[in-house]
Structures are given as structure tokens and as C-alpha cells.
Design a protein around this motif. Structure first.
Motif, short mmCIF file in Angstrom:
data_model
loop_
_atom_site.label_atom_id
_atom_site.label_comp_id
_atom_site.label_asym_id
_atom_site.label_seq_id
_atom_site.Cartn_x
_atom_site.Cartn_y
_atom_site.Cartn_z
N ALA A 200 0.79 -1.07 -0.10
CA ALA A 200 -0.02 0.09 -0.07
C ALA A 200 0.68 1.22 0.01
O ALA A 200 1.70 1.15 0.71
CB ALA A 200 -0.92 -0.03 1.30
N HIS A 201 0.68 2.08 -0.94
CA HIS A 201 1.42 3.40 -0.87
C HIS A 201 0.40 4.65 -0.71
O HIS A 201 -0.45 4.71 -1.44
CB HIS A 201 2.02 3.60 -2.33
N PRO A 202 0.78 5.45 0.25
CA PRO A 202 0.02 6.63 0.57
C PRO A 202 0.70 7.86 -0.44
O PRO A 202 1.89 8.18 -0.15
CB PRO A 202 0.52 7.16 2.01
N HIS B 121 4.67 12.18 -4.32
CA HIS B 121 5.41 11.08 -3.95
C HIS B 121 4.60 10.42 -2.77
O HIS B 121 3.77 10.70 -2.12
CB HIS B 121 6.89 11.74 -3.11
N CYS B 122 5.55 9.00 -2.92
CA CYS B 122 5.03 8.13 -1.73
C CYS B 122 5.37 8.82 -0.32
O CYS B 122 6.47 9.17 -0.19
CB CYS B 122 5.57 6.77 -1.91
N HIS B 123 4.47 8.96 0.52
CA HIS B 123 4.97 9.30 1.96
C HIS B 123 5.28 8.07 2.97
O HIS B 123 5.28 8.39 4.02
CB HIS B 123 3.53 10.09 2.58
N ILE B 124 5.61 6.92 2.58
CA ILE B 124 6.52 6.05 3.11
C ILE B 124 7.83 6.57 3.13
O ILE B 124 8.26 6.51 1.97
CB ILE B 124 6.34 4.62 2.79
N LEU B 125 8.49 7.12 4.22
CA LEU B 125 9.47 8.00 3.76
C LEU B 125 10.73 7.38 3.26
O LEU B 125 11.25 7.99 2.51
CB LEU B 125 9.85 8.81 5.17
N GLU B 126 10.94 5.95 3.57
CA GLU B 126 12.02 5.36 2.78
C GLU B 126 11.61 5.11 1.41
O GLU B 126 12.67 5.06 0.72
CB GLU B 126 12.25 4.08 3.50
N HIS B 127 10.35 4.99 0.91
CA HIS B 127 10.30 4.95 -0.43
C HIS B 127 10.50 6.31 -1.12
O HIS B 127 11.03 6.50 -2.18
CB HIS B 127 8.85 4.83 -0.85
N GLU B 128 9.84 7.56 -0.38
CA GLU B 128 10.19 8.62 -0.90
C GLU B 128 11.74 8.86 -1.03
O GLU B 128 12.42 9.38 -2.26
CB GLU B 128 9.66 9.74 -0.09
N GLY C 271 13.38 7.45 -4.06
CA GLY C 271 13.21 8.09 -5.24
C GLY C 271 11.76 7.73 -5.82
O GLY C 271 11.43 8.08 -6.89
N MET C 272 10.84 7.27 -5.04
CA MET C 272 9.40 7.21 -5.47
C MET C 272 8.61 8.78 -5.20
O MET C 272 7.74 8.78 -4.43
CB MET C 272 8.76 6.13 -4.23
N MET C 273 9.24 9.52 -5.93
CA MET C 273 9.10 10.99 -5.98
C MET C 273 9.35 11.56 -7.37
O MET C 273 10.12 11.13 -7.91
CB MET C 273 9.93 11.66 -4.83
#
Ligand SMILES: [Cu+2]
Length: 506
Positions: A427-429, A487-494, A497-499
Motif C-alpha cells: 500500500a502506498h500513500p 511522492h509516496c509518504h512512506i519516507l523510505e520510499h520517498e 526516489g518514489m517521488m
């Protein structure tokens, strides 16, 4: 106004002051190392925001409760605000005002980072509706580590529409920032997120000891999960409360943990607002799902509770796969995603306080779906062992054609969270900087325990897209031209580069 073109830019205020505006409120903010007592024994090294009011009402800032969170900032719609941010963190940083619609130089884009010792001046006008917003750092690849070390705070906006309701305030308002952390044997924070090794110093941010590269990589892909729950910077606190109605303002300020919130005594979650302000009408839910970055505004009526009663704010159990795991043994937290949690205990005293009578209608802020809005499909992708948006990694100033929109234009963006060839689902916020938006539709996916608590009825800036789902949102982009983020607000994803940028105007 000067156009932001790159890293040479130091201050967003110069352009504003040149235009002759002067602020109603001026704040001096500093981010710096500190120590707080969180657990019995040694204090915990943290980073934290401190602030003072240098112009305007002293009540603009509410001191934190002695923990690491930054002061609560209380602003009013229509106010012109200046913030002088001084970075004493020891590494580059910049502050983002999460949920506010401000011009690009006040938005905290990572290209605007300032180094240790330097200052960045923000100038903006509060155009948002009353609501529960927040602030946190936004340096590329370091957001997860800096937020985790303590840099975050609430930003509450009020307006006339909210005033007219007479909602519980003062002692009738409970501010709850939900976070999870891991501590080592010396009470120091443990973190092994995307870029934990760079820039951490001394006793802060120690992490990754004893774990191999693969395990750490998997934890980063899953998002960093703690095993101790904190509410507003206190480990599982107990608060004494009266027999009255409370307005409970909830922020999921965790790096990666999802919550499915409910009261232990079966009291309903009476939701009056989301990320971006009041709902048109209150909604009664058994549980409220909050993904990282999301907020909920709920009422809790304790007026009929017995003296001595205890009501706990809990996160209900859900299968960890409903938040999604990439598997391969990455998770090392003894309290995995989806574990049942007690976050906070409310202890009811004998004192009777006011009871709030719910009006039929909370807000007249209407939404109209526009069938003619152009649709853009944005797959949430897993490529090269990293989470990305539409297969593209973050590029500091790069923008694709389909990421360019006209000022004030309305678009439908459809986030598609399909299984990928690696078989990984999460799940990605997804958070968009700028104005609040609305969910048009949510489809696909399989049975998921988190869906029950998702509220798609209000104005939001962060939308959770469950595994397998396609969620279409309608966005009317800001009238402020410039470069903004989604961006994704899972901070490790952000941080990995999920941004991406989007550009308003050409
Ligand atoms: Cu994500």
C-alpha cells in the motif's frame, strides 16, 4: 517574482519583500540536536524544531510537551506568514508545510535545501481552509532519517466556518501525533532507512548494526517500522480527561506504519474532518485507517463515561500483507505492520465538561466531479529493486510532459497499484504538494482489512492506494506556477526516489 531555477536560490522572502508585502506573523524556527527523556534511564538524542514568535500573537506557537516534537503552529486563514528557518542539524535540510497551498519558494522542495548554519526565509499567505496540517523536513534522501530523529510538528489552521461550529477547543482538544520508533539498549534511536549512514553523528541515528546489507535493503523497501508507540512524543502516554466531548486531532507522523484506529470501549470514530479540513457531514466509523502523512479529525463523547473509566486509542489487528510486504525476511521489528497496538490511554475523571451537539452540516465546501478533466494514469512501479512512480526515479529538476499542467487546471490522476513482475505489492500513500484534492473512485484489489477505515469523503492531500487498487483523484492544481512534488509518504520510499516533480505552467 523571481523564478526558482536551482540550487543558487537561498531565500523565498526576497521576491516577496520586493513586492512590498509585510507579514502578520513572523516566526523564528531552528532545527538542532537535543536530548529528551523518553524511556527510563538515559536521555535519547534527537533532532528537534524550536520556535519563537517575533511578530504577531504569542499564541501562534504552542510549546511542545517537553518531548522532541516541534511547537504547534496555529495560523488563521488569510494571514501572511514569514518563517525564518535556521538549520543547525549538521546536514542539509529544508522545511515543507504539508498540506498548505503556497508558492513554490515556500514549499520546501529539496532543491531549496540549506546547509548547516544557513537560513531559509519563507513567506506565504494562508489560503487553506481550517484543518490539521503539519510540517517536516524534505531534503532528498534524508527525509526519513530527519523526521525519525524528531523533526516534525503540527500546523493548525482556523477559519470563520470552523469558528461558527463552536467545536471543542482548549482543554477539549487532544492533539495526537502517532509515531513508532526503535531504541537500542542505551535508549538511542535505531534507524536503518534509505541513507542512514550519511550525516548521522554522535549518538543520534545509530542504526543497522549487526544487520547485513540485504536485510537493511529489505527493511528500506518495506519501510522502517518501530516497536515502541509514541503519541505526541511520549511513549504510550496516559492522559487525564473530563466527562465531556473531545476533539481529537490525529496525525500519522510515522515513517511507514499504517494504523487502523479505534476506541477500546467501542465508542465510534465520529469523523468530522480529514487532511484538508471539515467534512460536509460527520461520518460514524468503527475504525479509521491512517497511512503515513494522513490526518483525521474525530469527536469523542466521554460525557456519559463513569469516573475512573479508561478508554484506549488502539490500532486494530490487520494482516500485514494488507499494508503489503515485499517479503524475503526483511522485517526485523518484533511489532510488525498490522500488529494490534495500544497507543494512548484516556483516564476519565469525575469532572463534567461541555457536550458538543453535532450540527446537520459541518461545512459548505462543495466538490463537483468534472467529467471532462483529462485523465493521466500513474502506475506505482517496482523496478531495479526500488519503488518508483511510472517507472521513473526522482530527478531534482526533471519533469516529463505529462507532469506539466496549467495553473488552476483540473485533472484526474489515476494511481494504479498493480502487482509487478517481482510479485511485490504494498500500500502506498501518495501525497501531492499544493491544494487538497478528492477521490473520484477506488476499484480493484482484493479483500483488505484497511479498506474499512478509509474515508474517501473529504478533501485530502495524501491518498492511500492499497495493493491491487486503482484510485482516481481529481486535482485542481495551484494557481502558483512552479515546481512541486508528488511522492509516496512512506519516507523510505520517498527517499529512494518514489517521488517526482510536476510543473505548473511552462
Ligand atoms: Cu510507497
Amino acid at each position: 517574482m523571481a523564478r526558482a531555477s536551482g540550487l543558487d536560490l537561498v531565500s523565498g522572502a526576497e521576491a516577496q519583500t520586493a513586492a512590498g508585502t509585510s507579514p502578520d506573523v513572523e516566526l523564528a524556527f531552528t532545527a538542532a540536536p537535543g536530548e529528551v527523556s523518553l524511556l527510563p534511564g538515559a536521555p535519547t538524542g534527537v533532532l528537534r524544531f524550536s520556535g519563537t514568535v517575533t511578530r504577531g500573537s504569542a499564541s501562534t506557537l504552542e510549546a511542545p510537551n517537553g518531548s522532541y516534537l516541534g511547537p504547534v503552529v496555529r495560523l488563521r486563514q488569510g494571514q501572511r506568514v514569514r518563517v525564518r528557518f535556521r538549520n543547525r542539524t549538521g546536514e542539509p535540510s529544508i522545511v515543507h508545510w504539508h498540506g498548505l497551498d503556497v508558492h513554490e519558494l515556500a514549499d520546501g522542495h529539496p532543491r531549496l535545501v540549506v546547509n548547516h548554519g544557513a537560513e531559509y526565509v519563507y513567506d506565504f499567505e494562508v489560503t487553506n481552509r481550517a484543518g490539521t496540517y503539519w510540517y517536516h523536513p524534505h531534503p532528498h534522501m534524508r527525509t526519513g532519517a530527519q523526521v525519525y530523529q524528531g523533526l516534525a510538528g503540527l500546523l493548525l489552521v482556523s477559519d470563520r466556518e470552523e469558528d461558527a461550529l463552536g467545536l471543542p477547543a482548549g482543554a477539549g482538544e487532544l492533539l495526537c501525533v502517532l509515531q513508532d520508533r526503535r531504541f537500542d539498549a542505551d535508549n538511542q534511536l535505531v534507524y536503518a532507512g534509505a541513507a542512514a549512514s550519511g550525516g548521522t553523528r554522535g549518538r543520534r541515528g545509530r542504526g543497522g548494526a549487526g544487520r547485513g546489507g540485504m536485510a537493511q535493503m529489505m527493511e528500506t523497501m518495506n519501510g522502517w517500522i518501530g516497536d515502541r508507540m509514541l503519541v505526541s512524543g511520549r511513549v504510550q502516554p496516559t492522559r487525564d480527561v473530563e466527562r465531556r466531548t473531545y476533539r481529537v486531532r490525529l496525525l500519522n507522523g510515522s515513517n511507514a506504519r499504517f494504523y487502523k484506529l479505534a476506541w477500546s470501549d467501542g465508542s465510534p470514530m465520529v469523523v468530522i474532518g480529514g487532511d484538508g479540513g471539515l467534512l460536509e457531514r460527520a461520518r460514524t466509523q468503527r475504525a479509521v485507517t491512517l497511512a503515513p502523512g494522513q490526518r483525521a479529525d474525530v469527536l469523542l463523547d466521554l460525557s456519559a463515561h463513569a469516573r475512573g473509566a479508561e478508554v484506549r486509542l488502539q490500532s486494530l489487528a490487520f494482516p500485514s500483507a494488507d499494508a503489503g510486504r515485499v517479503g524475503m525476511g526483511g522485517e526485523s521489528s518484533p511489532v510488525p505492520q498490522g500488529a494490534p497496538l495500544t497507543l494512548m490511554t484516556l483516564r476519565v475523571s469525575g469532572t463534567q465538561g461541555p457536550r458538543f451537539r453535532m450540527p446537520d452540516r459541518l461545512s459548505a465546501h462543495e466538490f463537483r466531479a468534472e467529467a471532462s478533466a483529462p485523465v493521466r494514469r500513474v502506475p506505482l512501479t517496482f523496478t531495479q529493486m526500488n519503488w518508483h512512480l511510472d517507472g521513473r526515479v526522482f530527478d531534482m529538476t526533471g519533469v516529463a510532459d505529462e507532469e506539466t499542467v496549467a495553473p488552476g487546471s483540473t485533472h484526474a490522476w489515476e494511481f494504479v497499484n498493480q502487482a509487478n513482475p517481482m510479485g511485490m505489492e504494498m500500500a502506498h500513500p501518495i501525497h501531492l504538494h499544493g491544494p487538497q484534492f478528492r477521490v473520484l473512485s477506488r476499484s480493484g484489489g482484493s479483500a483488505n482489512a484497511l479498506r474499512e477505515g478509509i474515508n474517501d469523503a473529504g478533501w485530502i492531500d495524501t491518498v492511500v492506494v492499497l495493493p491491487g487498487e486503482t484510485v482516481r483523484v481529481q486535482i485542481t492544481f495551484s494557481r502558483h506556477p512552479g515546481l512541486y512534488l508528488y511522492h509516496c509518504h512512506i519516507l523510505e520510499h520517498e527517499d529512494m526516489g518514489m517521488m517526482r516533480n510536476f510543473r505548473i505552467g511552462r
